[in-house]
Write an enzyme that holds these catalytic residues in place. Structure first.
Site, PDB file in Angstrom:
ATOM      1  N   HIS A   1       0.826  -1.210   0.000  1.00 30.86           N
ATOM      2  CA  HIS A   1       0.000   0.000   0.000  1.00 30.86           C
ATOM      3  C   HIS A   1       0.862   1.264   0.000  1.00 30.86           C
ATOM      4  O   HIS A   1       0.396   2.336   0.389  1.00 30.86           O
ATOM      5  CB  HIS A   1      -0.932   0.007   1.216  1.00 30.86           C
ATOM      6  CG  HIS A   1      -2.026  -1.000   1.140  1.00 30.86           C
ATOM      7  ND1 HIS A   1      -3.044  -0.924   0.213  1.00 30.86           N
ATOM      8  CD2 HIS A   1      -2.267  -2.130   1.859  1.00 30.86           C
ATOM      9  CE1 HIS A   1      -3.869  -1.937   0.368  1.00 30.86           C
ATOM     10  NE2 HIS A   1      -3.409  -2.702   1.360  1.00 30.86           N
TER      11      HIS A   1
ATOM     12  N   HIS B   1      -0.592  -9.453   9.177  1.00 29.98           N
ATOM     13  CA  HIS B   1      -1.248  -8.846  10.346  1.00 29.98           C
ATOM     14  C   HIS B   1      -1.562  -9.810  11.480  1.00 29.98           C
ATOM     15  O   HIS B   1      -2.229  -9.438  12.438  1.00 29.98           O
ATOM     16  CB  HIS B   1      -2.554  -8.139   9.925  1.00 29.98           C
ATOM     17  CG  HIS B   1      -2.357  -6.973   9.030  1.00 29.98           C
ATOM     18  ND1 HIS B   1      -3.375  -6.094   8.727  1.00 29.98           N
ATOM     19  CD2 HIS B   1      -1.256  -6.528   8.358  1.00 29.98           C
ATOM     20  CE1 HIS B   1      -2.913  -5.157   7.897  1.00 29.98           C
ATOM     21  NE2 HIS B   1      -1.629  -5.406   7.664  1.00 29.98           N
TER      22      HIS B   1
END
Length: 253
Positions: A66, A172
């Site tokens: 990102h 994550h």
């Protein structure tokens, strides 16, 4: 040398966790590094998010898939201690490594991005070969931002004995495999996320759930809630890591 690597800082809960806790422990470490590619509302790095990370005590911010989601990054990455993946092709803004220095000791920090289920970038294996031939430092930490655990492990083993530590990010979810590879490199498949775990990998539960239940696109929304700080500590001596351990802190209820 003591190093703290903070896992993917996700949106407001992640920024809050860093701002609340890192100043209390910052003096215990020579260097603090944080993955900030999800810090601006869950996608990208904004100037405001970057400022909060730096003011809390972060020395270097890393990115990931990102990297380019927020327009602020195109200016920040040219002037600030921020790195994107090393294996982006030539001509990509920014740089894929940084050498941090403190009290006469130097730490090379590099990030490579995996290619399995992610972007079709240049070869991360040969990219690290070239970097290690061209840049030297007392210690070297490589962040592998990748989806597949097999690719993270492969890169760890490929670099084993040549760098001090290889730490994974992107998925994550913290893994319980922190330890040492056969030739002495410290390794963890994923450091985990700094954010709210009352979520689906940082995203609002309802919208993510709807995507699974309907197979239809949903508007992305970062989750709010109780923050957790996930990081990995490294103790390095004589050119190598001698200790690695997860570090977790939870925001008081």
């Amino acid at each position: 040398m003591r190093v703290l690597f903070i896992g993917d800082v996700f949106a407001e809960p992640g920024l809050r966790a860093v701002a609340l806790h890192l100043p209390d422990i910052r003096n215990q470490y020579d260097f603090v590094i944080a993955n900030g590619e999800n810090s601006a509302g869950g996608k990208g790095l904004s100037r405001a998010a970057y400022k909060r990370l730096r003011e809390a005590g972060v020395d270097l911010v890393t990115l990931g898939n990102h990297a380019w989601d927020h327009k602020d990054v195109f200016e920040l990455i040219e002037t600030e201690p921020i790195i994107r993946a090393l294996n982006y092709p030539p001509g990509t803004p920014g740089r894929g490594y940084w050498v941090l220095e403190n009290s006469g000791q130097s730490l090379l920090v590099a990030q490579v991005m995996g290619r399995v289920f992610l972007e079709n970038l240049d070869d991360p294996f040969r990219g690290m070969d070239r970097l290690l031939q061209e840049v030297s430092a007392d210690y070297a930490l490589v962040e592998v931002h990748a989806e597949a655990t097999s690719e993270k492990m492969a890169l760890g083993l490929y670099l084993d004995g040549r760098v001090s530590a290889v730490l994974g990010t992107h998925t994550h979810i913290p893994t319980l495999d922190s330890g040492f590879l056969p030739k002495g490199t410290a390794y963890q498949t994923d450091v985990g996320m700094t954010g709210t775990y009352r979520s689906i990998i940082g995203g609002e539960i309802e919208s993510f759930m709807a995507r699974f239940l309907t197979a239809m696109p949903q508007r992305f929304k970062a989750a709010e809630g109780h923050a957790r700080f996930h990081a990995t500590e490294l103790l390095c001596e004589d050119g190598k890591a001698v200790a690695i351990s997860p570090y977790i802190w939870e925001e008081p209820l």
